[in-house]
Scaffold this motif. Structure first.
Motif, PDB file in Angstrom:
ATOM      1  N   ALA A   1     -12.649 -14.132  -0.934  1.00 35.07           N
ATOM      2  CA  ALA A   1     -13.222 -13.064  -0.120  1.00 35.07           C
ATOM      3  C   ALA A   1     -12.567 -11.713  -0.387  1.00 35.07           C
ATOM      4  O   ALA A   1     -12.450 -10.880   0.503  1.00 35.07           O
ATOM      5  CB  ALA A   1     -13.124 -13.413   1.371  1.00 35.07           C
ATOM      6  N   ASN A   2     -12.153 -11.496  -1.637  1.00 36.51           N
ATOM      7  CA  ASN A   2     -11.539 -10.208  -1.962  1.00 36.51           C
ATOM      8  C   ASN A   2     -12.517  -9.051  -1.777  1.00 36.51           C
ATOM      9  O   ASN A   2     -12.147  -7.983  -1.276  1.00 36.51           O
ATOM     10  CB  ASN A   2     -11.035 -10.225  -3.412  1.00 36.51           C
ATOM     11  CG  ASN A   2      -9.899 -11.201  -3.625  1.00 36.51           C
ATOM     12  OD1 ASN A   2      -8.815 -11.027  -3.090  1.00 36.51           O
ATOM     13  ND2 ASN A   2     -10.148 -12.244  -4.404  1.00 36.51           N
ATOM     14  N   CYS A   3     -13.749  -9.264  -2.211  1.00 39.33           N
ATOM     15  CA  CYS A   3     -14.750  -8.202  -2.086  1.00 39.33           C
ATOM     16  C   CYS A   3     -14.991  -7.861  -0.619  1.00 39.33           C
ATOM     17  O   CYS A   3     -15.090  -6.689  -0.245  1.00 39.33           O
ATOM     18  CB  CYS A   3     -16.061  -8.617  -2.753  1.00 39.33           C
ATOM     19  SG  CYS A   3     -15.904  -8.839  -4.538  1.00 39.33           S
ATOM     20  N   GLU A   4     -15.094  -8.874   0.204  1.00 32.08           N
ATOM     21  CA  GLU A   4     -15.289  -8.646   1.636  1.00 32.08           C
ATOM     22  C   GLU A   4     -14.102  -7.884   2.233  1.00 32.08           C
ATOM     23  O   GLU A   4     -14.260  -6.969   3.030  1.00 32.08           O
ATOM     24  CB  GLU A   4     -15.452  -9.987   2.359  1.00 32.08           C
ATOM     25  CG  GLU A   4     -15.617  -9.850   3.866  1.00 32.08           C
ATOM     26  CD  GLU A   4     -15.700 -11.207   4.542  1.00 32.08           C
ATOM     27  OE1 GLU A   4     -14.732 -11.579   5.230  1.00 32.08           O
ATOM     28  OE2 GLU A   4     -16.719 -11.898   4.363  1.00 32.08           O
ATOM     29  N   TYR A   5     -12.913  -8.254   1.783  1.00 30.49           N
ATOM     30  CA  TYR A   5     -11.694  -7.622   2.299  1.00 30.49           C
ATOM     31  C   TYR A   5     -11.691  -6.125   2.005  1.00 30.49           C
ATOM     32  O   TYR A   5     -11.444  -5.300   2.881  1.00 30.49           O
ATOM     33  CB  TYR A   5     -10.472  -8.297   1.672  1.00 30.49           C
ATOM     34  CG  TYR A   5      -9.144  -7.662   2.036  1.00 30.49           C
ATOM     35  CD1 TYR A   5      -8.695  -7.656   3.350  1.00 30.49           C
ATOM     36  CD2 TYR A   5      -8.350  -7.096   1.055  1.00 30.49           C
ATOM     37  CE1 TYR A   5      -7.478  -7.089   3.676  1.00 30.49           C
ATOM     38  CE2 TYR A   5      -7.120  -6.522   1.366  1.00 30.49           C
ATOM     39  CZ  TYR A   5      -6.692  -6.529   2.688  1.00 30.49           C
ATOM     40  OH  TYR A   5      -5.485  -5.956   3.000  1.00 30.49           O
ATOM     41  N   PHE A   6     -12.000  -5.766   0.750  1.00 27.63           N
ATOM     42  CA  PHE A   6     -11.952  -4.358   0.386  1.00 27.63           C
ATOM     43  C   PHE A   6     -13.203  -3.597   0.822  1.00 27.63           C
ATOM     44  O   PHE A   6     -13.177  -2.374   0.930  1.00 27.63           O
ATOM     45  CB  PHE A   6     -11.736  -4.202  -1.119  1.00 27.63           C
ATOM     46  CG  PHE A   6     -10.365  -4.591  -1.554  1.00 27.63           C
ATOM     47  CD1 PHE A   6      -9.267  -3.830  -1.190  1.00 27.63           C
ATOM     48  CD2 PHE A   6     -10.146  -5.738  -2.297  1.00 27.63           C
ATOM     49  CE1 PHE A   6      -7.983  -4.196  -1.563  1.00 27.63           C
ATOM     50  CE2 PHE A   6      -8.868  -6.111  -2.680  1.00 27.63           C
ATOM     51  CZ  PHE A   6      -7.790  -5.339  -2.315  1.00 27.63           C
TER      52      PHE A   6
ATOM     53  N   ILE B   1      -6.253 -10.997  -3.690  1.00 29.87           N
ATOM     54  CA  ILE B   1      -5.744  -9.699  -4.146  1.00 29.87           C
ATOM     55  C   ILE B   1      -5.585  -8.810  -2.916  1.00 29.87           C
ATOM     56  O   ILE B   1      -6.485  -8.735  -2.082  1.00 29.87           O
ATOM     57  CB  ILE B   1      -6.706  -9.038  -5.149  1.00 29.87           C
ATOM     58  CG1 ILE B   1      -6.883  -9.939  -6.377  1.00 29.87           C
ATOM     59  CG2 ILE B   1      -6.205  -7.669  -5.588  1.00 29.87           C
ATOM     60  CD1 ILE B   1      -7.975  -9.488  -7.312  1.00 29.87           C
ATOM     61  N   PHE B   2      -4.445  -8.147  -2.816  1.00 28.82           N
ATOM     62  CA  PHE B   2      -4.175  -7.311  -1.652  1.00 28.82           C
ATOM     63  C   PHE B   2      -4.018  -5.835  -2.001  1.00 28.82           C
ATOM     64  O   PHE B   2      -3.851  -5.009  -1.125  1.00 28.82           O
ATOM     65  CB  PHE B   2      -2.914  -7.815  -0.937  1.00 28.82           C
ATOM     66  CG  PHE B   2      -3.009  -9.245  -0.504  1.00 28.82           C
ATOM     67  CD1 PHE B   2      -3.714  -9.593   0.633  1.00 28.82           C
ATOM     68  CD2 PHE B   2      -2.432 -10.259  -1.258  1.00 28.82           C
ATOM     69  CE1 PHE B   2      -3.824 -10.925   1.024  1.00 28.82           C
ATOM     70  CE2 PHE B   2      -2.545 -11.586  -0.879  1.00 28.82           C
ATOM     71  CZ  PHE B   2      -3.237 -11.922   0.271  1.00 28.82           C
ATOM     72  N   SER B   3      -4.067  -5.515  -3.272  1.00 31.07           N
ATOM     73  CA  SER B   3      -3.873  -4.130  -3.713  1.00 31.07           C
ATOM     74  C   SER B   3      -5.203  -3.529  -4.148  1.00 31.07           C
ATOM     75  O   SER B   3      -5.878  -4.078  -5.021  1.00 31.07           O
ATOM     76  CB  SER B   3      -2.885  -4.092  -4.878  1.00 31.07           C
ATOM     77  OG  SER B   3      -3.061  -2.921  -5.642  1.00 31.07           O
TER      78      SER B   3
ATOM     79  N   ARG C   1       0.829  -1.198   0.000  1.00 36.11           N
ATOM     80  CA  ARG C   1       0.000   0.000   0.000  1.00 36.11           C
ATOM     81  C   ARG C   1       0.871   1.258   0.000  1.00 36.11           C
ATOM     82  O   ARG C   1       0.505   2.271  -0.580  1.00 36.11           O
ATOM     83  CB  ARG C   1      -0.951  -0.026   1.201  1.00 36.11           C
ATOM     84  CG  ARG C   1      -2.081  -1.034   1.021  1.00 36.11           C
ATOM     85  CD  ARG C   1      -2.968  -1.127   2.231  1.00 36.11           C
ATOM     86  NE  ARG C   1      -2.298  -1.778   3.343  1.00 36.11           N
ATOM     87  CZ  ARG C   1      -2.882  -2.019   4.515  1.00 36.11           C
ATOM     88  NH1 ARG C   1      -4.119  -1.644   4.725  1.00 36.11           N
ATOM     89  NH2 ARG C   1      -2.229  -2.633   5.477  1.00 36.11           N
ATOM     90  N   GLU C   2       2.004   1.194   0.666  1.00 36.75           N
ATOM     91  CA  GLU C   2       2.909   2.337   0.646  1.00 36.75           C
ATOM     92  C   GLU C   2       3.470   2.565  -0.756  1.00 36.75           C
ATOM     93  O   GLU C   2       3.576   3.705  -1.219  1.00 36.75           O
ATOM     94  CB  GLU C   2       4.053   2.106   1.636  1.00 36.75           C
ATOM     95  CG  GLU C   2       5.239   3.043   1.491  1.00 36.75           C
ATOM     96  CD  GLU C   2       4.897   4.512   1.707  1.00 36.75           C
ATOM     97  OE1 GLU C   2       3.733   4.844   1.963  1.00 36.75           O
ATOM     98  OE2 GLU C   2       5.810   5.329   1.583  1.00 36.75           O
ATOM     99  N   LEU C   3       3.807   1.463  -1.446  1.00 39.65           N
ATOM    100  CA  LEU C   3       4.312   1.608  -2.808  1.00 39.65           C
ATOM    101  C   LEU C   3       3.247   2.237  -3.696  1.00 39.65           C
ATOM    102  O   LEU C   3       3.540   3.083  -4.539  1.00 39.65           O
ATOM    103  CB  LEU C   3       4.722   0.239  -3.357  1.00 39.65           C
ATOM    104  CG  LEU C   3       5.938  -0.400  -2.677  1.00 39.65           C
ATOM    105  CD1 LEU C   3       6.174  -1.798  -3.250  1.00 39.65           C
ATOM    106  CD2 LEU C   3       7.180   0.439  -2.858  1.00 39.65           C
TER     107      LEU C   3
END
Length: 839
Positions: free
Chosen positions: A613-618, A566-568, A356-358
C-alpha cells in the motif's frame, strides 16, 4: 584579540599558499599590508556617496602579481563575523585598485570572488600566485554566453552539421528514419527553456543553477547542451561531470560522446588519469575524487570552470561537498526529486532520526548549495508536466495485499502465536516496519511472486514476461525472492531459462554493477531467448534493494514490483521513475517482415505492483504539508537486542494494589524527555534575556559568555552548567559556551560530533602538507589517535615505543613514515586545542 587571532591564521594561510611578506631568494615581497585606498569620484557615483561616509579606506592585504601590480584584495574579519558581510566594502577597494579578485576571510571561512564571474565561492585554502595567475589568464565572455542563439537543433549541429542538406531530411516520409539512423538529438521545448534559463541567470550575475527534472526527461541531453554553450562561448575551458554511481559514469560518457564527439572530447577520469587534460569534458564518480582526498593531489581549483553534479541531492552529500566546492567556477545541479513533497516542516521540533527531517535537510541544503535558497530551482519540469506533454507515462498500479500484509498495515498489526524460551506459546504482534527484519513468511513471498507472474505486462514482441525490477527489503530477502521466481519460471517455461529468469543485483553479488548495465543493454545472461531476430535480455527480472533506483536507465522496463514498504517520498519518486520512459520495441526487432505482426509495439504504460500500500500511503496518508512533531513513542533496548515500545496505554489498566508487575527498561542514548528539554529551557532563557540581545547586536560574544557565567549558571532555579547542557545536547564531546551561544542564535546549524571535528581538523592539515596518497589513511589514523587517545599520545611523546605492542594504535604508528610521526604532533600542538576532544 579576536581580530589579532584571525590575522595570525590569515598570515599563515597566505604564506602556505606561497605569498611573501618579505623578499626571499631574490623574489620581492608580494603582500602589502593596510594599504590606504583613495575612493575616486567614479566609485562614489557607482556605490553611492554615503557609502560608509568616507572617501578613503584601508585594504587589509593587497596581493601583487609577478609584475608588482595590484592583483587580489584580501578583506579580513574577526573570527566570529561572517566574511561575506564585507562584500560591498571589499568590492569598493578592488575597484579602486583595478583588481579582479577578492578573498573574503575570517581565518576559518574563506571565499574567492571573481568580479567578472558572479558570486563569492567557498574555498578551503588560498590560491597560490601561480594558480591565481592561471585563473586570471582565463577571461570568460559572459556576453557571448548570454547572446548565444540556442535552437532545438543546437546539439544536432554538432552531431551532423550539414543535416539540412541531406535528401532524407527534406523528404517528410524519410525524415523520421533519417533522425533515428543518425541518432540525432533535437532538444525538446522544455529542454530548450532550461538552457535559456541558464543564459538569463548568468545575465543576472548568477553562477549557480539547479535543474529539477523528472526521471526520463533527458537531464543528460540538457546537460550536453549546457556544456556546449559554456565551452563554445569560451566561458569554460573544461567541464567536470560528477555522478555517484559507476554505471552512471559510463552512461554519461556514452551520452556526451553521442551528442558532442565531433566538437569536444570526453573521458572518464579513472580510465585516463594521465591524460585527462586532453579532454574538455571529464566524467567521474564522486568517490574517485574523494578517496584519500585525491582531488587536491591531482587537480588545481581552476582546472574546471563548470562543475555539473548529477543527482545533486546525493552526490554533494558528505565528502562530496568538499570536492564540489573545491573547484572555482560555475556550478549546475541536476535532481529528479521535487521539493514540493517536503514543505512546512518545523525543524526545531523534529528528532534528527526522523527520515523526513533528514530528507528535508538534504534537499534544503541542495537548494542553498546551488543558489536557490528560496526553494525555487532555476528550472523545473515535473513528472506531471512530462505526462501532460506526452513525453512520459504514468503507471498502472496493482495494489495487491495478502491477508498478512493487510494486517501488518493495520494499527493492530499481525498477531501470531510463537514459542518463548520456556517452550510456552504466547501471542506476538508484528507491524509494517517489522516485515522481513523480524517477521518472515515463505508463503507470503510466494504469493507476491505468483501474483506478479500471473499479472505482469508481457513483452509485445517475444510475449515473455516484460523486463522487471523487484525492490526487496534486504539482501537476504532479495535472495529468497530470486530463488522463488526462478523455481516458478522453470515450471512455467521448462528448460527455457536455466535459473537465469531472475538475478539478484545487490552489493553482495560480484559484478552487480555490470549486471545492471547488461540488463539495460539487453544482454544479461544472453539475449534473444525466444526469438533470434529480437534483442532482449534473457534475464527478465532483476531483484535489488537499492542499487537500481537513482539515475538508472532501462527504457523497455514494463513492470516494477514493490515487495517492501517505503516510507521516504524521495525513494518512492525515484523508484516509480524507473518505469516512466516511453519506448518502441520494434527498435530491437531485426526482421522487417515480423514488425508488421507486432500489434502494440509502443510502451504506453507500465505496471507498478504494490504489495504494501505504498501508493495509498503517499497518495492519501502521507501529509506533505504536516508540521511534523516528535514521535510519541519512547524506545528502549530489550535484553534480546530488540526494541520495546513503551506507551501510556501500557499503564492504563494497572490496579492500585501491591506491586504486581514490573518492567525494567534501560534508557537509550536519547535519554529521557525531561533531560532533553533541559537544553530547550536554557535556550529559551537566553533568547528572552534583553542584556544578551543587546550584546548580540554588538557582536560582543566575550561579554555574553561572562554574563551567562555570572547571571545564569549555577543558580537555584535550573542550575544550568556546561556539563548538564552537554548531556542534554547528546553530543559526544565537550561543548564550549561559545558553541552553545552560536547554536542558540543560529550561527551554526548543529553541534558537530567529535569525528566531524576531527575530519575538519585533518582536512586543514591535509590542505597544508598533502601527505602522499599511499600514506593518507595512515596519516589520518595517526592524527586522530594522537588527539583522542591520551595513552597513545604519551607513548609518542615519551618515545617509549615498546609500549605500542599493547596499545591498539601501535599498528597505526608503525605504518607511518618517520617524518610524519614528527610533523603531525608538532602541527597538532601548534594549531589544535585538545580540550575540544577530551573531557
Amino acid at each position: 584579540m579576536a581580530e589579532a587571532k584571525a590575522r595570525i591564521k590569515i598570515n599563515k594561510l597566505l604564506e602556505e599558499a606561497g605569498w611573501r611578506f618579505f623578499s626571499e631568494n631574490g623574489n620581492p615581497a608580494n603582500i602589502i599590508l593596510e594599504n590606504n585606498t583613495k575612493i575616486t569620484t567614479q566609485l562614489l557615483d557607482e556605490y553611492g556617496k554615503n557609502f560608509e561616509k568616507t572617501s578613503s579606506g584601508f585594504i587589509d592585504y593587497l596581493l601583487l602579481d609577478d609584475k608588482g601590480f595590484p592583483f587580489i584584495v584580501v578583506e579580513a574579519k574577526k573570527e566570529e563575523i561572517n566574511p561575506l558581510v564585507a562584500k560591498d566594502q571589499a568590492r569598493k577597494y578592488a575597484k579602486a585598485q583595478k583588481c579582479r579578485f577578492i578573498i573574503l576571510t575570517n581565518g576559518n571561512e574563506h571565499y574567492l570572488w571573481d568580479l567578472e564571474r558572479g558570486n563569492p565561492n567557498p574555498i578551503t585554502k588560498f590560491p597560490s600566485p601561480d594558480t591565481a595567475n592561471e585563473f586570471s589568464a582565463f577571461v570568460p565572455d559572459k556576453q557571448a554566453l548570454i547572446n548565444a542563439e540556442i535552437n532545438n537543433d543546437y546539439l544536432v549541429l554538432t552531431q551532423k552539421p550539414d543535416y539540412k542538406n541531406a535528401p532524407q531530411w527534406n523528404d517528410e516520409n524519410l525524415k523520421p528514419s533519417f533522425i533515428e539512423q543518425n541518432k540525432l538529438c533535437f532538444l525538446r521545448k522544455y529542454q530548450l527553456n532550461a538552457v535559456k534559463r541558464i543564459q538569463e541567470e548568468v545575465k543576472e550575475g548568477k553562477d549557480r543553477f539547479l535543474f529539477e527534472m523528472a526521471t526520463g526527461t533527458g537531464k543528460t541531453a540538457t546537460s550536453a547542451a549546457v556544456i556546449k554553450l559554456f565551452l563554445k562561448t569560451e566561458n569554460a575551458k573544461r567541464v567536470l561531470f560528477l555522478v555517484d554511481r559507476l554505471e552512471l559514469e559510463d552512461q554519461a560518457k556514452k551520452a556526451f560522446v553521442k551528442y558532442l564527439k565531433n566538437d569536444l572530447t570526453c573521458v572518464i577520469f579513472k580510465e585516463n588519469r594521465d591524460d585527462w587534460r586532453k579532454a574538455e569534458i571529464v566524467v567521474s564518480t564522486i568517490q574517485s575524487f574523494t578517496t584519500n582526498n585525491k582531488y587536491k593531489r591531482i587537480f588545481s581549483p581552476t582546472d574546471f570552470d563548470l562543475v555539473i553534479s548529477d543527482e545533486a541531492h546525493r552526490s554533494i552529500g558528505g565528502n562530496g561537498r568538499a570536492v564540489f566546492e573545491y573547484f572555482i567556477g560555475y556550478k549546475l545541479g541536476l535532481t529528479a526529486t521535487p521539493k514540493d513533497y517536503l514543505k512546512k516542516i518545523d525543524s526545531q521540533k523534529l528528532g534528527a532520526n526522523d527520515p523526513r527531517e533528514l530528507e528535508r535537510r538534504m534537499l534544503l541544503d541542495t537548494y542553498i548549495t546551488f543558489g536557490c535558497a528560496n526553494g525555487s530551482p532555476t528550472f523545473r519540469y515535473s513528472l506531471l508536466d512530462g505526462v501532460k506533454d506526452g513525453f512520459l507515462i504514468n503507471p498502472v498500479v496493482v495494489d495487491a495485499r495478502t491477508e498478512i500484509t493487510t494486517q501488518l498495515l493495520s494499527d493492530d498489526g499481525y498477531s501470531v502465536m510463537v514459542e518463548n524460551d520456556e517452550h510456552q506459546e504466547e501471542e506476538q504482534s508484528f507491524y509494517l516496519r517489522d516485515f522481513e527484519r523480524k517477521f518472515f513468511s515463505e508463503t507470503t513471498n510466494k504469493i507476491f511472486c505468483k501474483t506478479f507472474l500471473e499479472n505482469a505486462f508481457h513483452d509485445p514482441v517475444s510475449e515473455e514476461i516484460g523486463k522487471t525490477i523487484v525492490f526487496a527489503v534486504s539482501q537476504n530477502h532479495a535472495a529468497k525472492i530470486t530463488q522463488i521466481l526462478n523455481v516458478m519460471a522453470e515450471t512455467l517455461y521448462p528448460g527455457k531459462y536455466q535459473s537465469d529468469f531472475a538475478v539478484q543485483v545487490t552489493s553482495q553479488i560480484p559484478d552487480a554493477q555490470q549486471y545492471s548495465i547488461n540488463f539495460a543493454n539487453n544482454n544479461l545472461n544472453g539475449s534473444a531467448n525466444f526469438n533470434e531476430q529480437y534483442k532482449t535480455s534473457k534475464t527478465r527480472v532483476c531483484v535489488t534493494v537499492g542499487m537500481m533506483t537513482t539515475g538508472y536507465d532501462c527504457e523497455d522496463l514494463l513492470n516494477i514490483c514493490l515487495m517492501r514498504p517505503i516510507f521516504s517520498p524521495t525513494d518512492f519518486i525515484q523508484i516509480k521513475g524507473r518505469g516512466t520512459r516511453k519506448y518502441n520495441f520494434l527498435k530491437d526487432l531485426f526482421n522487417v517482415e515480423m514488425k508488421s505482426h507486432v500489434l502494440r509495439p509502443d510502451k504506453t504504460k507500465f505496471k507498478l505492483f504494490d504489495f504494501f500500500a505504498n501508493c495509498e500511503y503517499f497518495e492519501e496518508k502521507f501529509n506533505y504539508d504536516e508540521v511534523l512533531k516528535l514521535p510519541a513513542l519512547r524506545k528502549a533496548p530489550n535484553e534480546d537486542g530488540g526494541v520495546d515500545y513503551v506507551t501510556p496505554e501500557d499503564f492504563a489498566n494497572i490496579n492500585p494494589d501491591p506491586l504486581k508487575t514490573m518492567r525494567v527498561s534501560d534508557i537509550g542514548e536519547q535519554g529521557m524527555k525531561i533531560d532533553r528539554m533541559y537544553f530547550n529551557r536554557f535556550e529559551d532563557r537566553v533568547k528572552e534575556d534583553k542584556t544578551i540581545s543587546e550584546l548580540l547586536v554588538q557582536q560582543q560574544f566575550d561579554k555574553i559568555e561572562d554574563y551567562i557565567y555570572s547571571k545564569l549558571f549555577n543558580k537555584p532555579e535550573d542550575y544550568y552548567n556546561l556539563e548538564k547542557l552537554q548531556k542534554a545536547a547528546q553530543i559526544d564531546r565537550p561543548l564550549s559556551l561559545r558553541e552553545i551561544i552560536e547554536k542558540i542564535f543560529g550561527y551554526i546549524p548543529y553541534f558537530k560530533s567529535k569525528d566531524e571535528l576531527l575530519e575538519e581538523e585533518f582536512e586543514k592539515f591535509d590542505n597544508t602538507y598533502l601527505p602522499d596518497e599511499d600514506n593518507f589513511s595512515s596519516a589520518k589514523n595517526f592524527f586522530k589517535s594522537y588527539i583522542t587517545d591520551e595513552e597513545f599520545r604519551e607513548i609518542v611523546e615519551s618515545k617509549d615505543f615498546a609500549l605500542l605492542n599493547t596499545n591498539p594504535n601501535g599498528e597505526v604508528f608503525r605504518k607511518l613514515p618517520a617524518e610524519l610521526r614528527t610533523l603531525i604532533p608538532e602541527y597538532i600542538k601548534e594549531n589544535i586545542s585538545l580540550n575540544k576532544f577530551t573531557s
